[in-house]
Design a protein around this motif. Structure first.
Motif, PDB file in Angstrom:
ATOM      1  N   GLY A  22      -7.549   0.186  -4.685  1.00  0.00           N
ATOM      2  CA  GLY A  22      -6.273   0.762  -5.072  1.00  0.00           C
ATOM      3  C   GLY A  22      -6.387   2.447  -5.485  1.00  0.00           C
ATOM      4  O   GLY A  22      -7.539   2.883  -5.427  1.00  0.00           O
ATOM      5  N   TYR A  23      -5.515   3.134  -5.915  1.00  0.00           N
ATOM      6  CA  TYR A  23      -5.427   4.635  -6.191  1.00  0.00           C
ATOM      7  C   TYR A  23      -5.053   4.671  -7.764  1.00  0.00           C
ATOM      8  O   TYR A  23      -3.876   4.467  -7.969  1.00  0.00           O
ATOM      9  CB  TYR A  23      -4.403   5.729  -5.381  1.00  0.00           C
ATOM     10  CG  TYR A  23      -4.211   6.632  -5.912  1.00  0.00           C
ATOM     11  CD1 TYR A  23      -5.104   7.726  -6.427  1.00  0.00           C
ATOM     12  CD2 TYR A  23      -2.882   7.025  -6.409  1.00  0.00           C
ATOM     13  CE1 TYR A  23      -4.931   8.615  -7.034  1.00  0.00           C
ATOM     14  CE2 TYR A  23      -2.480   8.260  -6.813  1.00  0.00           C
ATOM     15  CZ  TYR A  23      -3.659   9.264  -7.225  1.00  0.00           C
ATOM     16  OH  TYR A  23      -3.303  10.266  -7.997  1.00  0.00           O
TER      17      TYR A  23
ATOM     18  N   ARG B 277       0.381   6.460  -0.015  1.00  0.00           N
ATOM     19  CA  ARG B 277       1.261   6.023  -1.323  1.00  0.00           C
ATOM     20  C   ARG B 277       2.403   6.832  -1.254  1.00  0.00           C
ATOM     21  O   ARG B 277       2.655   7.845  -0.648  1.00  0.00           O
ATOM     22  CB  ARG B 277       0.353   6.461  -2.473  1.00  0.00           C
ATOM     23  CG  ARG B 277      -0.992   5.742  -2.828  1.00  0.00           C
ATOM     24  CD  ARG B 277      -0.760   4.271  -3.071  1.00  0.00           C
ATOM     25  NE  ARG B 277       0.243   4.353  -4.003  1.00  0.00           N
ATOM     26  CZ  ARG B 277       1.036   2.966  -4.403  1.00  0.00           C
ATOM     27  NH1 ARG B 277       0.840   2.117  -3.540  1.00  0.00           N
ATOM     28  NH2 ARG B 277       1.644   3.119  -5.506  1.00  0.00           N
TER      29      ARG B 277
ATOM     30  N   SER C 223      -1.204   3.227  -7.538  1.00  0.00           N
ATOM     31  CA  SER C 223      -1.157   1.810  -7.223  1.00  0.00           C
ATOM     32  C   SER C 223      -0.672   0.933  -8.283  1.00  0.00           C
ATOM     33  O   SER C 223      -0.975   1.094  -9.555  1.00  0.00           O
ATOM     34  CB  SER C 223      -2.470   1.427  -6.765  1.00  0.00           C
ATOM     35  OG  SER C 223      -2.919   2.048  -5.524  1.00  0.00           O
TER      36      SER C 223
END
Length: 288
Positions: free
Chosen positions: A61-62, A116, A181
């Protein structure tokens, strides 16, 4: 924590803390603490993380580890402008455009990428600007989409950013345009009441030292104690923080939730280890 958040927290905690008015603050809130149970819970959280679905999701994820709002690279022209930025007293001249951009790409030095959602520039502006009728202020005169770099749990990444032009400045104020995320579901549930006496949640991570050997966090406590104590359990994959309070006092206590900054020293640099909260078993979020 702003005034509205404090009021909301007070309303949510009122039924729980209201009992303190009648019987004093007791088990599970402030006075009953078992360091052995707290450390045992921290170990359970640390042991559950490796190889879990949560760890796999976290690694892909970010998750930013720095402020998403970045001041002009040229620096502030005056102390008044710096104070305006710190107070987020930032107004705009005219309307900001809307955008049809739906996705932006996060790019890491390793070559990994992740798409995203991109927030509208008006939402981005509202995330850092608050109107106040007193004191110095900064003025936004325009905006365009560009890029910036930001520290993340996976290292430094290049991300889309809204570049806000400030009146009198040659370099823009940058606001990261992509959203983080969603945090993964923890591998084990929240600690059951009474299973880790006196354990409190660590609200958020606010900073990491340049050498990665210390963290600054905000931890919760009540109005009838001397503030939070945050201890740490380190493994190769995680840093588990377990918080309690000191100087708890019995007797009538107002239904008020406070947050205090606490510095936590680490034996080894944080690097890419995840920071976990022992009470919730969730990663501790950065910022607000």
């Amino acid at each position: 924590m702003n005034t509205q958040a404090k009021r909301l927290t007070g309303l949510l905690l009122a039924p729980l803390l209201g009992a303190c008015l009648l019987a004093g603050c007791g088990d599970g809130l402030t006075s009953s603490q078992s360091p052995q149970k707290q450390e045992k819970r921290a170990r359970e959280v640390a042991d559950a993380w490796p190889g879990s679905a949560a760890a796999a999701a976290w690694s892909k994820g970010y998750y930013p580890m720095a402020d998403a709002t970045q001041p002009p690279e040229s620096g502030w022209h005056s102390d008044a402008d710096k104070r305006a930025y710190e107070a987020r007293t930032i107004v705009r001249r005219g309307k900001l455009p809307t955008t049809a951009i739906a996705q932006g790409t996060v790019k890491w030095k390793s070559g990994s990428t992740l798409n995203r959602p991109v927030m509208d520039p008006n939402w981005a502006y509202q995330s850092f600007a608050h109107f106040r009728d007193k004191g110095p202020r900064l003025t936004v005169t325009g905006v365009k989409l560009g890029e910036t770099t930001i520290s993340t749990t996976r290292g430094t990444a290049t991300v889309p950013a809204w570049l806000f032009t400030l009146d009198g400045y040659d370099t823009p104020l940058k606001q990261v345009a992509v959203t983080p995320s969603k945090p993964p579901k923890p591998p084990i549930g929240r600690a059951a009441p009474g299973s880790a006496d006196g354990l409190w949640s660590v609200a958020r991570l606010t900073g990491t030292s340049a050498d990665g050997r210390s963290l600054t966090v905000r931890s919760g406590h009540g109005a009838c104690d001397d503030g939070p104590v945050v201890k740490v359990l380190e493994t190769n994959e995680s840093v588990v923080l377990y918080a309690s309070v000191k100087g708890a006092r019995s007797g009538p206590c107002s239904a008020e939730m406070l947050q205090t900054k606490v510095k936590v020293e680490l034996r080894q640099p944080l690097a890419h280890r995840v920071v976990l909260d022992a009470l919730t078993a969730q990663p501790v979020p950065y910022g607000t």
